[in-house]
Design a protein around this motif. Structure first.
Motif, short mmCIF file in Angstrom:
data_model
loop_
_atom_site.label_atom_id
_atom_site.label_comp_id
_atom_site.label_asym_id
_atom_site.label_seq_id
_atom_site.Cartn_x
_atom_site.Cartn_y
_atom_site.Cartn_z
N MET A 165 0.83 -1.19 0.00
CA MET A 165 0.00 0.00 0.00
C MET A 165 0.87 1.26 0.00
O MET A 165 0.57 2.23 -0.68
N ALA A 166 2.00 1.17 0.74
CA ALA A 166 2.92 2.31 0.76
C ALA A 166 3.54 2.51 -0.63
O ALA A 166 3.69 3.64 -1.10
N ASP A 167 3.87 1.39 -1.29
CA ASP A 167 4.40 1.48 -2.65
C ASP A 167 3.39 2.16 -3.57
O ASP A 167 3.73 3.04 -4.36
N LEU A 168 2.13 1.73 -3.46
CA LEU A 168 1.11 2.27 -4.35
C LEU A 168 0.85 3.74 -4.06
O LEU A 168 0.55 4.52 -4.97
N ALA A 169 1.01 4.14 -2.79
CA ALA A 169 0.87 5.56 -2.45
C ALA A 169 1.97 6.38 -3.13
O ALA A 169 1.73 7.51 -3.57
N ILE A 170 3.17 5.80 -3.21
CA ILE A 170 4.26 6.51 -3.88
C ILE A 170 4.02 6.60 -5.37
O ILE A 170 4.20 7.64 -6.00
N GLU A 171 3.55 5.48 -5.93
CA GLU A 171 3.44 5.44 -7.38
C GLU A 171 2.19 6.14 -7.91
O GLU A 171 2.14 6.55 -9.06
N HIS A 172 1.18 6.27 -7.07
CA HIS A 172 -0.06 6.89 -7.56
C HIS A 172 -0.48 8.14 -6.79
O HIS A 172 -1.36 8.86 -7.22
N GLY A 173 0.11 8.37 -5.62
CA GLY A 173 -0.35 9.46 -4.77
C GLY A 173 0.40 10.76 -4.99
O GLY A 173 1.23 10.88 -5.88
N LYS A 174 0.06 11.75 -4.18
CA LYS A 174 0.69 13.07 -4.27
C LYS A 174 1.24 13.46 -2.90
O LYS A 174 0.83 12.91 -1.89
N ASP A 175 2.11 14.50 -2.92
CA ASP A 175 2.65 15.00 -1.65
C ASP A 175 1.70 15.97 -0.98
O ASP A 175 2.09 17.08 -0.61
N ASP A 176 0.46 15.61 -0.85
CA ASP A 176 -0.47 16.44 -0.08
C ASP A 176 -1.38 15.48 0.68
O ASP A 176 -1.21 14.27 0.61
N SER A 177 -2.34 16.02 1.41
CA SER A 177 -3.10 15.12 2.27
C SER A 177 -4.37 14.57 1.60
O SER A 177 -5.28 14.13 2.28
N SER A 178 -4.40 14.60 0.27
CA SER A 178 -5.62 14.17 -0.41
C SER A 178 -5.89 12.67 -0.29
O SER A 178 -4.98 11.89 0.02
N ARG A 179 -7.14 12.30 -0.53
CA ARG A 179 -7.53 10.90 -0.50
C ARG A 179 -6.99 10.20 -1.74
O ARG A 179 -6.70 10.85 -2.74
N LEU A 180 -6.85 8.90 -1.67
CA LEU A 180 -6.33 8.17 -2.84
C LEU A 180 -7.13 6.88 -3.01
O LEU A 180 -7.18 6.05 -2.11
#
Ligand SMILES: [Zn+2]
Length: 315
Positions: free
Chosen positions: A1-16
């Motif tokens: 899940m942490a990997d996917l947050a890096i690969e798909h998420g952003k450096d802000d507090s938005s939902r993913l």
């Protein structure tokens, strides 16, 4: 899940939002190697390691059956086929029923502190993706060491593991044979020279541009060739800005060749993903100044955010 947050998420507090299918594909990638027999020094004592205390884990069984029944030698070579789609659907159903269902179980009760879910996806709550990105190296290290411990402690695995102690590299690293294929392909594409010092060298190593210690996932776009001198000296450091620019440029020039090498060697290749990881590594959550490697004994301080804003993604 942490990997996917890096690969798909952003450096802000938005939902993913992450689909069960995406999670399933990552499970298959993680368990692919682990569903092949672990070979001990004695050839007759090899077997697939148990990932459960009782019977084998159902995801490992599904992948094992898929591998026995098909010609594919890696998830990346299987992608796009009907059989692989079926495997992903099976694993996605198991993922939804088991880990996603139980991960937020605290003291026998479901507390949705990380994500909300529906039938086909989960949505990380505000701030969760940010924290996973921020603390990914720590989370990954903890998860991997617990995972290896769990397998070692399972008495079903005692006869399979034997005396040999390379469990960690078996579980999480790309084999030497595969890396040799990568090395040969890169030499053909880039020539026999070091990516960093540009010098021709009779011996070249496959180097992880974003260090493996920082993000331990082997992706084709992250591989470059390095002479032993540069490779040893760079070690676990991030490369300086000039190399970051050179790397981005290289990806855009050689994108087809990189995909071909990845296909032959069975290594996942996705340019967008590799760039998202680089963006995270250089600018992750504004860690302030980072020390980057220029050449043996020479480093340059870099402001993460400045650096990320100035590199453009090739299209
Ligand atoms: Zn060099």
């Amino acid at each position: 899940m942490a990997d996917l947050a890096i690969e798909h998420g952003k450096d802000d507090s938005s939902r993913l939002e992450i689909s069960n299918k995406t999670i399933a594909e990552r499970f298959i990638e993680l368990y692919w190697q682990q569903s092949s027999p672990y070979k001990t020094s004695k050839a007759n004592e090899s077997g697939v390691l148990f990932q459960n205390n009782g019977v084998q884990a159902s995801i490992v069984k599904s992948i094992d059956a898929f591998r026995q029944g098909n010609r594919f030698n890696s998830p990346s070579s299987a992608k796009g086929s009907k059989e692989y789609e079926r495997l992903v659907a099976t694993v996605a159903a198991t993922v939804a029923k088991q880990p996603i269902n139980y991960l937020q179980n605290v003291g026998g009760e479901t507390l949705p502190f990380l994500y909300e879910r529906n039938s086909s996806s989960i949505t990380l709550k505000n701030g969760v993706s940010y924290c996973l990105r921020r603390f990914q190296p720590l989370i990954q290290q903890l998860a991997r060491s617990r995972w290896a411990d769990f397998i070692k402690r399972n008495t079903n695995n005692t006869p399979i593991l034997g005396e040999k102690d390379d469990l960690n590299s078996f579980l999480f690293e790309t084999s030497r044979q595969t890396l040799a294929l990568v090395c040969r392909g890169l030499k053909e594409a880039y020539g026999n020279k070091c990516f960093y010092c540009n010098k021709a060298s009779p011996k070249l190593d496959v180097d992880h541009f974003i260090p493996f210690s920082l993000y331990p996932r082997d992706l084709m776009h992250n591989f470059v060739l390095a002479c032993p001198n540069c490779n040893r000296s760079k070690s676990d450091a991030l490369a300086a800005k000039i190399y970051l620019d050179r790397w981005v440029n290289l990806l855009s020039k050689h994108s087809n060749e990189i995909l071909n090498i990845g296909e032959k060697a069975g290594i996942q290749a996705n340019q967008e993903t590799s760039l998202a990881i680089a963006k995270w590594a250089y600018g992750a959550c504004s860690r302030g100044e980072i020390s980057t490697w220029i050449k043996p004994n020479q480093y340059e301080k870099l402001k993460g955010e400045t650096c990320v804003h100035t590199f453009t993604f090739p299209r």
